[in-house]
Design an enzyme around this catalytic site. Structure first.
Site, PDB file in Angstrom:
ATOM      1  N   HIS A 336     -13.625 -29.275  -2.263  1.00  0.00           N
ATOM      2  CA  HIS A 336     -14.656 -28.873  -3.220  1.00  0.00           C
ATOM      3  C   HIS A 336     -15.863 -28.203  -2.570  1.00  0.00           C
ATOM      4  CE1 HIS A 336     -12.431 -32.454  -4.649  1.00  0.00           C
ATOM      5  NE2 HIS A 336     -12.187 -31.631  -5.646  1.00  0.00           N
ATOM      6  N   CYS A 337     -15.643 -27.462  -1.467  1.00  0.00           N
ATOM      7  CA  CYS A 337     -16.739 -26.773  -0.750  1.00  0.00           C
ATOM      8  C   CYS A 337     -17.831 -27.753  -0.327  1.00  0.00           C
ATOM      9  CB  CYS A 337     -17.385 -25.662  -1.588  1.00  0.00           C
ATOM     10  SG  CYS A 337     -16.268 -24.373  -2.082  1.00  0.00           S
ATOM     11  N   ALA A 338     -17.485 -29.029  -0.168  1.00  0.00           N
ATOM     12  CA  ALA A 338     -18.506 -30.021   0.184  1.00  0.00           C
ATOM     13  C   ALA A 338     -17.942 -30.982   1.244  1.00  0.00           C
ATOM     14  CB  ALA A 338     -18.961 -30.769  -1.071  1.00  0.00           C
TER      15      ALA A 338
END
Ligand SMILES: Cc1ncc(COP(=O)(O)O)c(C=O)c1O
Length: 391
Positions: A336-338
């Protein structure tokens, strides 16, 4: 199809959004703010209407402080890279999206960064943050709600702390704009980044940066034609032109205006109430599935309508792929790009499947998804490299 990927972008959009975009193309298709003819003025009016609607939504007293951007990432880059100078110290959290961590990372040794570790539910401890503030701290950059766990951060409390310390407060409202109440005055926010295409229901390619008075020293990210003060060699110092060079996405901004109007008409409370019901129903049902583990706060009130989970013994990417191909449920599996958030939760290796709900989802869709997950738990799911996961 069941669409549970609203944290990436909301879909469907209210029909008025499409109508407004068509209207803009047909009736106001000229360049906004460039020429003095009727069509250009009509385009400019649509852009100004959206500026005003967003200002009203977030209690921004001067609509010219609403700057249109490409998305939340663009707004965060403008905010972070526009305020830092060599030797500055920036405080952020361990739950941030790459839109915050990558601009900070790219500054390398020019600045010092403190990432406050959040707890296993993704929540920041305000006292830890307070202790991290130093004489050379320029700003605190925090997400309003995590895009992995939905955890809502105590933004008002942090805003007060940051203001008392005389620092700049940057908030990433990617998961909360159009979902939770945001008041820049009450929350003491100096720079607020919002996507237009998620909770605000606008089309992709739209975003907003609010630039408060205390952040007046923010350097422009891009320079060029503004349609005003053409004879002046440097970038004009007036808002919003200072930060809006080049032709604006008038069609998208007109759609965003209609999205914001939809939210106001429907009411944030009603939207939140419905999304909470969906989140609660999913958490309650999923908690009963043996081997399914949910991350983040146990109750819906403490989170944005985002729930990430894994099923023990099942490959996350394969799960995401099977939900899509076997059951026609669109969700997001992966990091999740995190990556920092996943390290905080201990899920960097396993990754997670994320369901994120919007006002247009129905409780029957949640019931069906729970049935599918019960079914999936009992099935062998083939792992297909490169499918089902976006890492
Ligand atoms: C917390 C958070 N910050 C920033 C972003 C970036 O938003 P955008 O896709 O509008 O660039 C996202 C996107 O999902 C997000 O969830």
């Amino acid at each position: 199809m069941i669409y549970f990927d609203n944290a990436a972008t909301t879909w469907p959009k209210p029909p008025e959004v499409m109508d407004a975009m068509r209207h803009c193309l047909e009736e106001a298709g000229a360049n906004p703010g460039r020429s003095g003819h009727k069509l250009s003025l009509a385009a400019g009016k649509l852009v100004d209407n959206t500026r005003q609607a967003i200002a009203d939504l977030c209690n921004i007293s001067d609509p010219d402080r609403v700057i249109f951007t490409l998305n939340a990432t663009d707004a965060l880059n403008m905010a972070i890279l526009g305020i830092v100078e060599t030797g500055d110290h920036i405080i952020t959290s361990s739950m941030e999206h790459n839109s915050v961590t990558r601009p900070l990372h790219c500054l390398g040794s020019k600045i010092e960064v403190t990432k406050i570790p959040c707890d296993r539910q993704g929540l920041i401890n305000v006292e830890d943050l307070s202790k991290a503030i130093r004489h050379n701290t320029k700003a605190v950059v925090i997400t309003h709600a995590s895009n992995v766990t939905g955890t809502i951060m105590p933004i008002k409390e942090i805003g007060e702390l940051v203001r008392d310390a005389g620092k700049i407060f940057i908030v990433d409202a990617a998961q909360t704009a159009g979902i939770l109440d945001i008041d820049v005055e009450e929350m003491k926010i100096d720079l607020l980044a919002m996507p237009g295409h998620k909770g605000l229901m606008g089309p992709t390619g739209t975003g907003v940066l609010y630039v408060g008075e205390r952040a007046a020293f923010l350097k422009p990210f891009r320079m060029g034609g503004t349609g005003s003060k053409s004879a002046v060699a440097g970038q004009p110092d007036v808002l919003p032109e200072k930060y809006e060079s080049g032709t604006l996405n008038a069609v998208g901004i007109a759609g965003l205006g209609a999205g914001v109007d939809f939210i106001k008409r429907t009411g944030l409370q009603r939207i939140r109430g419905h999304e909470n019901r969906l989140t609660r129903a999913f958490i309650e049902g999923a908690s009963k599935i043996h081997g399914l583990k949910i991350f983040g706060p146990p109750n819906d009130e403490a989170r944005a309508p985002v729930v990430s989970f894994l099923i023990e013994g099942k490959d996350t990417a394969a799960l995401g792929g099977a939900l899509d191909s076997w059951y026609d449920i669109a969700c997001r599996a992966g990091l999740h790009c995190a990556p920092d958030a996943h390290k905080t939760l201990g899920t960097f290796e396993t990754k997670l499947v994320r369901f994120s709900f919007s006002y247009f989802n129905k409780i029957e869709e949640v019931d069906y998804a729970l049935k599918c997950l019960r079914d999936l738990k009992e099935r062998d799911i083939p792992v297909v490299n490169g499918s089902g996961c976006s890492c």
